[in-house]
Design a protein around this motif. Structure first.
Motif, mmCIF file in Angstrom:
data_model
loop_
_atom_site.group_PDB
_atom_site.id
_atom_site.type_symbol
_atom_site.label_atom_id
_atom_site.label_comp_id
_atom_site.label_asym_id
_atom_site.label_seq_id
_atom_site.Cartn_x
_atom_site.Cartn_y
_atom_site.Cartn_z
ATOM 1 N N ARG A 1 37.286 -68.453 83.439
ATOM 2 C CA ARG A 1 38.146 -67.262 83.489
ATOM 3 C C ARG A 1 39.478 -67.515 84.190
ATOM 4 O O ARG A 1 40.505 -67.690 83.561
ATOM 5 N N GLN A 2 39.446 -67.651 85.527
ATOM 6 C CA GLN A 2 40.692 -67.597 86.289
ATOM 7 C C GLN A 2 41.694 -68.671 85.875
ATOM 8 O O GLN A 2 42.879 -68.385 85.712
ATOM 9 N N SER A 3 41.250 -69.933 85.690
ATOM 10 C CA SER A 3 42.256 -70.972 85.414
ATOM 11 C C SER A 3 42.888 -70.820 84.042
ATOM 12 O O SER A 3 43.920 -71.447 83.794
ATOM 13 N N ASP B 1 44.534 -68.449 83.053
ATOM 14 C CA ASP B 1 45.808 -67.717 83.184
ATOM 15 C C ASP B 1 46.933 -68.572 83.784
ATOM 16 O O ASP B 1 48.098 -68.164 83.761
ATOM 17 N N LEU B 2 46.589 -69.724 84.350
ATOM 18 C CA LEU B 2 47.568 -70.410 85.203
ATOM 19 C C LEU B 2 48.786 -70.936 84.447
ATOM 20 O O LEU B 2 49.921 -70.825 84.913
ATOM 21 N N ALA B 3 48.553 -71.505 83.250
ATOM 22 C CA ALA B 3 49.685 -72.087 82.512
ATOM 23 C C ALA B 3 50.719 -71.013 82.180
ATOM 24 O O ALA B 3 51.930 -71.218 82.344
ATOM 25 N N CYS C 1 45.239 -69.000 97.076
ATOM 26 C CA CYS C 1 45.416 -70.206 96.238
ATOM 27 C C CYS C 1 44.102 -70.853 95.833
ATOM 28 O O CYS C 1 44.099 -71.760 94.989
ATOM 29 N N GLY C 2 42.977 -70.421 96.422
ATOM 30 C CA GLY C 2 41.692 -71.026 96.068
ATOM 31 C C GLY C 2 41.716 -72.526 96.299
ATOM 32 O O GLY C 2 42.121 -73.006 97.363
ATOM 33 N N THR C 3 41.316 -73.295 95.281
ATOM 34 C CA THR C 3 41.194 -74.753 95.433
ATOM 35 C C THR C 3 42.479 -75.486 95.065
ATOM 36 O O THR C 3 42.455 -76.701 94.855
#
Ligand SMILES: C[S@@+](CC[C@H](N)C(=O)[O-])C[C@H]1O[C@@H](n2cnc3c(N)ncnc32)[C@H](O)[C@@H]1O
Length: 285
Positions: free
Chosen positions: A22-24, A26-28, A46-48
């Motif tokens: 899920r979360q990653s 959205d990052l790009a 920022c998490g990891t």
């Protein structure tokens, strides 16, 4: 499997693997909204450190990358991931609702998949962010919008209620557990698009906002349970009677597989991405 999930939930371990569901995702597209001149970036929650690592690839001239998170174990993973960038990186263990000290200003401030955890302090956090942003900077955040039912539950809340029902609760009893344990449903923490627009507009000029449908799929019930434990920790599992916590995780895995079979996804909601610029119109708040 569920004994492992209980251990994992206690420390919210395994976020790197889990967040690929899920979360990653959205990052790009969040990085697409960085100013071209980005030299200094601040990642809130920022998490990891995955977004900061990707930012170094996108912006080779990056001079400073600061991440803030309240979970020390996540920051340890971030430090390991970002080790190659030396003292360009700053990682701060702090609570975002406490206006932490940072070496502002920043060209690009991001906050992905975090805002619902800051409820009901969003206004105060937005004010603090507006004080950390450079004159030509951008603030980009993602917000979640699961549809809430008449009880105020939606998305994962609703899956959790079904799991509690599998353990023997009626629907009403399962719903009542949220209030009894002080677990505020995520579908209510996330606030409406209208409300968020009004809150953001007090501190920023909203330049763009775009919705996207986010469907959660997992290859197995076990994979979903690992995602759930890494993301939510014990936030929801505390609703189950202590002696039934292991069964609660098993029920989640069973329901995840059953939903995948029946409808091809586990949960679905709108994720909205907002690009905000420093406030220029009228009197700032
Ligand atoms: C779902 S994760 C998102 C991590 C990362 N931004 C991403 O997109 O993958 C939410 C993160 O926000 C952090 N967090 C939640 N509330 C916080 C607070 N009040 N102060 C600092 N960090 C917080 C959690 O520790 C967690 O790492």
């Amino acid at each position: 499997m569920s004994a492992d999930a209980m251990r994992q939930a206690r420390v919210q371990a395994g976020y790197d693997e889990a967040s690929r569901l899920r979360q990653s995702l959205d990052l790009a597209s969040v990085l697409d909204w960085a100013p071209h001149h980005t030299l200094r970036i601040l990642d809130l929650g920022c998490g990891t450190g995955t977004l900061l690592a990707q930012a170094f690839e996108r912006f080779p001239a990056l001079e400073r990358a600061v991440g803030i998170d309240m979970l020390a174990a996540r920051l340890d993973e971030a430090a390991e991931k970002l080790r190659g960038h030396g003292d360009k990186v700053g990682l701060i263990a702090a609570d975002l609702t406490q206006s932490p000290e940072v070496d502002a200003p920043f060209d690009f401030i991001v906050m992905t998949s975090v805002l619902h955890w800051l409820y009901p302090h969003e206004d105060q956090v937005f004010r603090w962010i507006s004080q950390q942003i450079g004159a030509d900077g951008h603030f980009v955040l993602t917000t979640y919008h699961p549809v809430a039912d008449a009880d105020g539950l939606g998305g994962t809340d609703e899956l959790v209620r079904q799991a509690l029902q599998l353990l023997g609760d009626t629907k009403g009893a399962a719903t009542a557990r949220f209030a009894a344990h002080g677990v505020f449903p995520i579908a209510r923490r996330t606030r409406s698009v209208r409300h968020l627009r009004a809150l953001l507009s007090r501190h920023f000029d909203i330049d763009q906002s775009r919705p996207q449908e986010a469907t959660m799929r997992a290859a197995s019930g076990e994979a979903y349970v690992r995602y759930h434990a890494a993301t939510f920790g014990t936030y929801y599992s505390q609703l189950a009677p202590p002696a039934k916590e292991r069964l609660f995780f098993e029920a989640l895995g069973y329901l995840a597989e059953e939903r995948m079979r029946r409808q091809g996804y586990i949960t679905s909601m709108q994720v909205r991405q907002w690009k905000c610029l420093p406030y220029r119109g009228g009197l700032p708040s």
